[in-house]
Design an enzyme around this catalytic site. Structure first.
Site, PDB file in Angstrom:
ATOM      1  N   GLY A  71      36.228  40.832  40.651  1.00 31.01           N
ATOM      2  CA  GLY A  71      36.685  40.168  41.775  1.00 31.01           C
ATOM      3  C   GLY A  71      37.135  41.005  43.021  1.00 31.01           C
ATOM      4  O   GLY A  71      37.034  40.844  44.020  1.00 31.01           O
ATOM      5  N   THR A  72      37.666  42.281  42.460  1.00 25.02           N
ATOM      6  CA  THR A  72      38.032  43.338  43.560  1.00 25.02           C
ATOM      7  C   THR A  72      36.770  43.803  44.495  1.00 25.02           C
ATOM      8  O   THR A  72      36.777  43.894  45.732  1.00 25.02           O
ATOM      9  CB  THR A  72      38.904  44.354  42.900  1.00 25.02           C
ATOM     10  OG1 THR A  72      40.043  44.111  42.461  1.00 25.02           O
ATOM     11  CG2 THR A  72      39.198  45.490  43.832  1.00 25.02           C
ATOM     12  N   ASN A 152      47.181  34.121  43.139  1.00 26.73           N
ATOM     13  CA  ASN A 152      47.302  34.271  41.692  1.00 26.73           C
ATOM     14  C   ASN A 152      48.756  34.590  41.143  1.00 26.73           C
ATOM     15  O   ASN A 152      49.167  34.599  39.982  1.00 26.73           O
ATOM     16  CB  ASN A 152      46.827  35.863  41.659  1.00 26.73           C
ATOM     17  CG  ASN A 152      47.181  36.751  42.802  1.00 26.73           C
ATOM     18  OD1 ASN A 152      47.189  36.647  43.845  1.00 26.73           O
ATOM     19  ND2 ASN A 152      47.850  37.800  42.163  1.00 26.73           N
ATOM     20  N   GLN A 180      40.921  32.734  41.320  1.00 30.33           N
ATOM     21  CA  GLN A 180      42.011  32.062  40.401  1.00 30.33           C
ATOM     22  C   GLN A 180      41.404  30.334  40.660  1.00 30.33           C
ATOM     23  O   GLN A 180      42.194  29.694  39.837  1.00 30.33           O
ATOM     24  CB  GLN A 180      43.375  32.177  40.780  1.00 30.33           C
ATOM     25  CG  GLN A 180      43.901  33.537  40.246  1.00 30.33           C
ATOM     26  CD  GLN A 180      44.179  33.792  38.925  1.00 30.33           C
ATOM     27  OE1 GLN A 180      43.796  33.096  38.133  1.00 30.33           O
ATOM     28  NE2 GLN A 180      44.286  35.198  38.748  1.00 30.33           N
ATOM     29  N   SER A 200      35.250  36.085  39.751  1.00 29.80           N
ATOM     30  CA  SER A 200      35.625  37.168  38.522  1.00 29.80           C
ATOM     31  C   SER A 200      35.394  36.264  37.344  1.00 29.80           C
ATOM     32  O   SER A 200      35.823  35.163  37.025  1.00 29.80           O
ATOM     33  CB  SER A 200      36.972  37.533  38.709  1.00 29.80           C
ATOM     34  OG  SER A 200      37.022  38.539  37.417  1.00 29.80           O
ATOM     35  N   HIS A 202      36.405  37.733  34.208  1.00 35.76           N
ATOM     36  CA  HIS A 202      37.300  37.566  32.990  1.00 35.76           C
ATOM     37  C   HIS A 202      38.717  36.595  33.321  1.00 35.76           C
ATOM     38  O   HIS A 202      39.352  36.500  32.469  1.00 35.76           O
ATOM     39  CB  HIS A 202      37.924  39.035  32.722  1.00 35.76           C
ATOM     40  CG  HIS A 202      38.828  39.604  33.908  1.00 35.76           C
ATOM     41  ND1 HIS A 202      40.080  39.754  33.813  1.00 35.76           N
ATOM     42  CD2 HIS A 202      38.630  39.782  35.167  1.00 35.76           C
ATOM     43  CE1 HIS A 202      40.656  40.331  34.527  1.00 35.76           C
ATOM     44  NE2 HIS A 202      39.758  40.289  35.390  1.00 35.76           N
ATOM     45  N   THR A 238      22.223  49.444  38.633  1.00 35.78           N
ATOM     46  CA  THR A 238      21.430  48.488  37.612  1.00 35.78           C
ATOM     47  C   THR A 238      22.574  47.335  37.180  1.00 35.78           C
ATOM     48  O   THR A 238      23.849  47.660  36.778  1.00 35.78           O
ATOM     49  CB  THR A 238      21.315  49.321  36.292  1.00 35.78           C
ATOM     50  OG1 THR A 238      20.048  50.176  36.671  1.00 35.78           O
ATOM     51  CG2 THR A 238      20.484  48.531  35.163  1.00 35.78           C
ATOM     52  N   CYS A 328      54.267  47.708  39.312  1.00 35.69           N
ATOM     53  CA  CYS A 328      55.269  48.800  38.772  1.00 35.69           C
ATOM     54  C   CYS A 328      55.023  50.031  39.439  1.00 35.69           C
ATOM     55  O   CYS A 328      53.905  50.523  39.523  1.00 35.69           O
ATOM     56  CB  CYS A 328      54.997  48.924  37.204  1.00 35.69           C
ATOM     57  SG  CYS A 328      56.140  49.949  36.361  1.00 35.69           S
TER      58      CYS A 328
END
Length: 384
Positions: A71-72, A152, A180, A200, A202, A238, A328
Site C-alpha cells: 500500500g505504501t 486506518n 482499509q 494492500s 496483508h 520482476t 513510537c
C-alpha cells in the site's frame, strides 16, 4: 495463555488457502514471467490470472491494474507519479487531508521539496473531510486530490463519491487510499469517480509485501521505479508472483465472503463497545470516529483516565493485541496525529486505543477477552 488478536488493521493473519496457493507457486514454478520460454509463460499465466481476478472484483480492466510492493508503494507511485506527469501540463498543486496515512502525507512533503504546493484540508470532530473545504482549496493549477476511503485509526469513511464528482467537474485527478476499505466495503471503480486507488494484500489476509494500484485508463502517471518494462513500463522489477497469487486468492475469498463477514464484524465491534462500557462505565468510554459512517472492522475508543501506554501494556500482558494508533518516537508513545486533527481533548487523545477485528475472531473469544479486561481494570482502579 489464550491470545487474542485485535490488530487486523495493522496486519491480518494469512488465509490458509492463500498460503497454500503461494506454496504451490514457490515449489512448482520458478521461471521469470518476462521470459518467453515455457517456464516463463507458465508463470506469466499465473500473473495474468491473478490480475484478472482482482481487476474483475473491483470493476476495472486488467490493463488498469499495476502490482506493487504494498500500500505504501501504491500511494507513493500514485501521488508522485501523477504529480510529476501533471507538472508537464503546468499543474503543481496538490490537496490532501490532515488525517491521511503517512504514505500520503510524507509523499506530499517530498513533492513540496520538488517545488509542488500542498494544501492540507482539515477534518471535523468525526474525522470527516468537508467537500466544501476541498472545493475552496482547488486552484487553477490543482493537479491532484488525495483522500483516503477509510481511516486506518478511526475507521471513518470519507465522502469519496462527492469529492470525486467535485474533482471531475474541475478536471482534477482523485487518488484514494483504499487499503482499509478493501475487503470490508464493496468497491466498483466503474461507479466511483476515482482515477487512482491504492490497495494492500496483508490487510485482507494475504501476504505482506504485495499491493496494487488502480490507474484509470488515460490517466498520466510517470513511473517512480526504473530498470525494466514490467507492469506495462509503469513499475520496473520482476513481479513477486507467489505473493501476487496469494493476494489474488485472499482477495477472492474476501470479496466472496463480504456479505457474511460484514454483519459479523459489525456485531463484534458493537459487542466490544457494550462490554467495555459495562466494565469501565459508560462515562469512562468514548468512541472516536463517525457514529454511523465507519468501517465495521475498526474501533477506536478512549478509556478516560487510563493512559494509552498503560492500557496497551495491560492488554498485552493479558494476551490481547491492540494498537495505540500512534507512532513510537524516541521511546515515547506520542498522541495520534489523527486524533489531534479531530481536535480532541488531551485526555481523550492520551487514552485512545484501536481495536480491529477480522479472520479468526469469534464471539466466544470476545467474551473471554472482555473478562480479562475486567480483571486488569479492577486492578488498575485499585492502584490508581
Amino acid at each position: 495463555m489464550d491470545r487474542v488478536y485485535y490488530d487486523h488493521a495493522a496486519s491480518s493473519p494469512m488465509n490458509p488457502e492463500a498460503a497454500k496457493a503461494m506454496l504451490e507457486v514457490m515449489t512448482g514454478t520458478y521461471g521469470n514471467p518476462s521470459s518467453t520460454h515455457s517456464f516463463g509463460r507458465a508463470v506469466r499465466q499465473l500473473l495474468n490470472r491473478s490480475r484478472d481476478t482482482i481487476a474483475h472484483g473491483i470493476g476495472c480492466t486488467a490493463g488498469e491494474l499495476v502490482f506493487t510492493g504494498g500500500g505504501t508503494e501504491s500511494d507513493n507511485a500514485a501521488l508522485i507519479g501523477a504529480a510529476r506527469a501533471a507538472r508537464k501540463q503546468g499543474k503543481s498543486h496538490i490537496i490532501t487531508s490532515a488525517t491521511e496515512h503517512h504514505a500520503v502525507l510524507q509523499s506530499c512533503e517530498a513533492l513540496e521539496r520538488e517545488g509542488f504546493r500542498v494544501t492540507i484540508v482539515p477534518v471535523d470532530e468525526h474525522g470527516i473531510v468537508n467537500p466544501a473545504d476541498v472545493e475552496r482549496a482547488i486552484e487553477s493549477d490543482t493537479a491532484l486530490i488525495s483522500i483516503m476511503y477509510v481511516n486506518n485509526e478511526t475507521g471513518t469513511i470519507q465522502p469519496i463519491e462527492e469529492i470525486g464528482e467535485l474533482a471531475r467537474s474541475k478536471s482534477v485527478l482523485l487518488h484514494v487510499d483504499a487499503v482499509q476499505a478493501l475487503g470490508v466495503l464493496a468497491i466498483d471503480v466503474r461507479q466511483l469517480p476515482v482515477d487512482l486507488m491504492s490497495f494492500s494484500s496483508h490487510k485482507i489476509n494475504g501476504p505482506q509485501g504485495v499491493g496494487a494500484l488502480y490507474i484509470r485508463k488515460g490517466t498520466a502517471v510517470e513511473p517512480i521505479q526504473y530498470g525494466g518494462s514490467q507492469e506495462r513500463k509503469r513499475r520496473a522489477g520482476t513481479e513477486n508472483v507467489a505473493g501476487i497469487v496469494g493476494f489474488a486468492k485472499a482477495f477472492e475469498l474476501s470479496v466472496n465472503s463480504l456479505a457474511e463477514r460484514k454483519p459479523f464484524l459489525e456485531q463484534l465491534r458493537y459487542t466490544w463497545i457494550e462490554r467495555m462500557r459495562e466494565i469501565v462505565g459508560a462515562e469512562g468510554i468514548v468512541v472516536n470516529g463517525h457514529p454511523s459512517n465507519y468501517a465495521p472492522h475498526i474501533l477506536n475508543m478512549s478509556f478516560i483516565g487510563v493512559g494509552t501506554e498503560s492500557m496497551l501494556m495491560n492488554l498485552d500482558l493479558a494476551g490481547i493485541a491492540a494498537s495505540g494508533g500512534s507512532a513510537c518516537t524516541a521511546g515515547a508513545l506520542e498522541p495520534s496525529y489523527v486524533l489531534q486533527a479531530m481536535n480532541f481533548s488531551q485526555e481523550r487523545q492520551a487514552s485512545a486505543v484501536r481495536f480491529s477485528f477480522g479472520l479468526g475472531n469469534t464471539m466466544e473469544e470476545l467474551e473471554l477477552a472482555a473478562k480479562k479486561v475486567a480483571t486488569f481494570m479492577a486492578r488498575v482502579r485499585t492502584n490508581a
